[in-house]
Scaffold this active site. Structure first.
Site, PDB file in Angstrom:
ATOM      1  N   SER A 103       0.814  -1.213   0.000  1.00  0.00           N
ATOM      2  CA  SER A 103       0.000   0.000   0.000  1.00  0.00           C
ATOM      3  C   SER A 103       0.852   1.269   0.000  1.00  0.00           C
ATOM      4  O   SER A 103       1.572   1.536  -0.946  1.00  0.00           O
ATOM      5  CB  SER A 103      -0.959  -0.037   1.198  1.00  0.00           C
ATOM      6  OG  SER A 103      -1.921   0.977   1.121  1.00  0.00           O
ATOM      7  N   ASP A 242      -2.553   6.597  -3.463  1.00  0.00           N
ATOM      8  CA  ASP A 242      -1.416   5.912  -2.862  1.00  0.00           C
ATOM      9  C   ASP A 242      -0.973   4.780  -3.778  1.00  0.00           C
ATOM     10  O   ASP A 242      -1.540   4.580  -4.860  1.00  0.00           O
ATOM     11  CB  ASP A 242      -1.739   5.424  -1.444  1.00  0.00           C
ATOM     12  CG  ASP A 242      -2.688   4.239  -1.421  1.00  0.00           C
ATOM     13  OD1 ASP A 242      -3.409   4.038  -2.414  1.00  0.00           O
ATOM     14  OD2 ASP A 242      -2.714   3.518  -0.403  1.00  0.00           O
ATOM     15  N   ASP A 244      -1.258   1.600  -4.009  1.00  0.00           N
ATOM     16  CA  ASP A 244      -2.133   0.526  -4.503  1.00  0.00           C
ATOM     17  C   ASP A 244      -3.543   1.007  -4.822  1.00  0.00           C
ATOM     18  O   ASP A 244      -4.425   0.203  -5.106  1.00  0.00           O
ATOM     19  CB  ASP A 244      -2.169  -0.652  -3.520  1.00  0.00           C
ATOM     20  CG  ASP A 244      -2.968  -0.355  -2.256  1.00  0.00           C
ATOM     21  OD1 ASP A 244      -2.961   0.810  -1.819  1.00  0.00           O
ATOM     22  OD2 ASP A 244      -3.583  -1.284  -1.706  1.00  0.00           O
ATOM     23  N   ASP A 246      -6.015   2.486  -3.097  1.00  0.00           N
ATOM     24  CA  ASP A 246      -7.196   2.425  -2.229  1.00  0.00           C
ATOM     25  C   ASP A 246      -7.315   3.654  -1.326  1.00  0.00           C
ATOM     26  O   ASP A 246      -8.239   3.759  -0.526  1.00  0.00           O
ATOM     27  CB  ASP A 246      -7.237   1.132  -1.405  1.00  0.00           C
ATOM     28  CG  ASP A 246      -6.116   1.018  -0.380  1.00  0.00           C
ATOM     29  OD1 ASP A 246      -5.224   1.892  -0.350  1.00  0.00           O
ATOM     30  OD2 ASP A 246      -6.134   0.050   0.403  1.00  0.00           O
TER      31      ASP A 246
END
Length: 446
Positions: A103, A242, A244, A246
């Site tokens: 992430s 960000d 990834d 999400d």
């Protein structure tokens, strides 16, 4: 369940690459263990996506080997936002989705997180079942039953079309200049296309991943480059994702940061205006008091969950509500998606901008953010700063000084030896000095 998970944290298995448990041998075994559990569930098909970290190639291969040994077929999407994997898991009727990502963390970290066939986080029961299999020796299925891997070449196009479908069909972004910062992460080839195809003039930054630059001085965790670009380009707004995809942090036309609390507030207020708000809003212990007060003035119910999008989701499902958010930028809109989706959340705010003919700065004015300072303090892995007497004393001193017009929250990270010290109140200088006072107590004693 009361049983403690040994490997799964709040967001899957995560750590530094090359150090246990993010090693090729452990990840191979994790793939096998997950495959053993999932094979009992049904289709034996798994979707695997990743972000742009260089270690993703190695871990992808290890996972696939483990899954194949358990008899599961892996479908690779390549670099793909986490919510895209959740979406594709559903549409392909796969038994699970797996995302290789850490992430918002630096490139040298990585992780493995799982989605159920419904595109939601795995239940504790399934995670515990996988952990139980990890204690066993690997046993391959019969050669004729081994799994194989295929690549899904049109994954990006499928997800782009899905994202666009969540934006009102009669609306367009024509005439709007938007700066999009993809953090050199998984949205780099997705987000610019979504907004461009809806008519916006897109200025893209953070779209040159090299395997080691993900989240580095770009994206939702560091919006300085985005703020500067929005002002330089005289853009209507900026979108910071960000690594990834999400989390979403926005920047208004003046270069001001608009966080997850404000984004959720704008979306909830707009849903209320349209008569489409279902219930209230779920925040977390970190949610700014300003959001709570702003929603209260609108008559919108609000509750706080523990920090972490999985706990926000639990509250949403328990109450039957549809909007949840963390100030870090996780925004969950259950009437459209099954997990936090940064692109979809951004599109809902853009719809509000277009429909209201107001700027993002004007839309943000409905709630007043209290000054809030967050200090991330590293501590010795074998100590517990929450139990240290010096830290407790510092907290009591700060709480006494803030009185009823502020609050203190200490929270240990679920993935690393890090204490998050949050102080909030009306007086910005007092808030800053109070946070540093507690942080210094942690550094000196833990």
């Amino acid at each position: 369940m009361s049983e403690k998970r040994r490997y799964f944290g709040t967001d899957g298995v995560r750590g530094k690459v090359g150090q246990y448990p993010i090693t090729p041998d452990f990840v191979l075994k994790l793939g096998w263990a997950a495959g053993r559990v999932l094979a009992k569930q049904g289709t034996k098909k798994v979707i695997i996506g990743k972000d742009t970290r260089i270690s993703g190639y190695m871990l992808e291969s290890a996972l696939e080997a483990g899954l194949a040994a358990a008899g599961l077929q892996a479908t690779f999407t390549g670099p793909m936002p986490t919510p895209a994997v959740a979406y594709l898991t559903q549409t392909f009727r796969a038994e699970a989705g797996i995302v290789i990502s850490a992430s918002h963390n630096p490139y040298y970290d990585n992780g493995i997180k799982f989605f159920s066939s419904e595109g939601t986080k795995l239940s504790d029961e399934i995670e515990l079942a996988i952990e139980a299999e990890l204690d066993k020796d690997i046993e391959c299925v019969e050669s004729s039953e081994l799994g194989k891997a295929v690549r899904l070449n049109d994954a990006a196009g499928r997800y782009i079309e899905f994202c666009k479908s969540t934006f009102p069909h009669k609306m367009t972004l024509a005439g709007m200049k938007i700066v999009v910062d993809c953090a050199h992460g998984a949205t780099y080839h997705i987000a610019p296309a979504v907004f461009k195809e809806l008519g916006a003039e897109v200025v893209a930054i953070g779209v040159e991943p090299n395997g080691t630059n993900i989240n580095h001085e770009v994206g939702a965790t560091d919006v300085r480059a985005l703020q500067a670009k929005v002002v330089e380009e005289k853009a209507a707004l900026g979108l910071g994702f960000d690594g990834d995809g999400d989390r979403i942090i926005m920047v208004d036309e003046l270069g001001n940061k608009v966080d997850g609390d404000q984004i959720a507030y704008i979306i909830a207020r707009d849903a209320l205006r349209r008569g489409e708000l279902k219930g209230g809003v779920v925040g977390t212990l970190m949610t700014n008091l300003g959001m709570e007060n702003g929603l209260k003035q609108l008559g919108i119910p609000f509750v706080r969950a523990a920090v972490g999008d999985r706990y926000v989701m639990e509250q949403l499902l328990a109450k039957g509500w549809k909007i949840g958010a963390e100030n870090s930028g996780h925004v969950i809109l259950l009437d459209k998606v099954t997990t936090g989706d940064a692109i979809v959340a951004a599109l809902q705010v853009l719809a509000s901008v277009v429909d209201s003919e107001m700027t993002l700065n004007e839309l943000s004015q409905g709630m007043t953010l209290y000054p809030q300072v967050l200090e991330n303090v590293r501590f010795s892995g074998d100590s517990n700063p929450l139990e240290a007497e010096a830290v407790k004393a510092a907290v009591i001193e700060v709480e006494t000084e803030l009185g009823e017009k502020g609050r203190v929250l200490l929270r240990k990270s679920g993935t690393e030896p890090l204490l998050r010290v949050m102080v909030e109140g009306e007086d910005a200088e007092l808030v800053q000095s109070s946070a540093l006072k507690i942080a210094d107590a942690v550094k000196a004693n833990c």
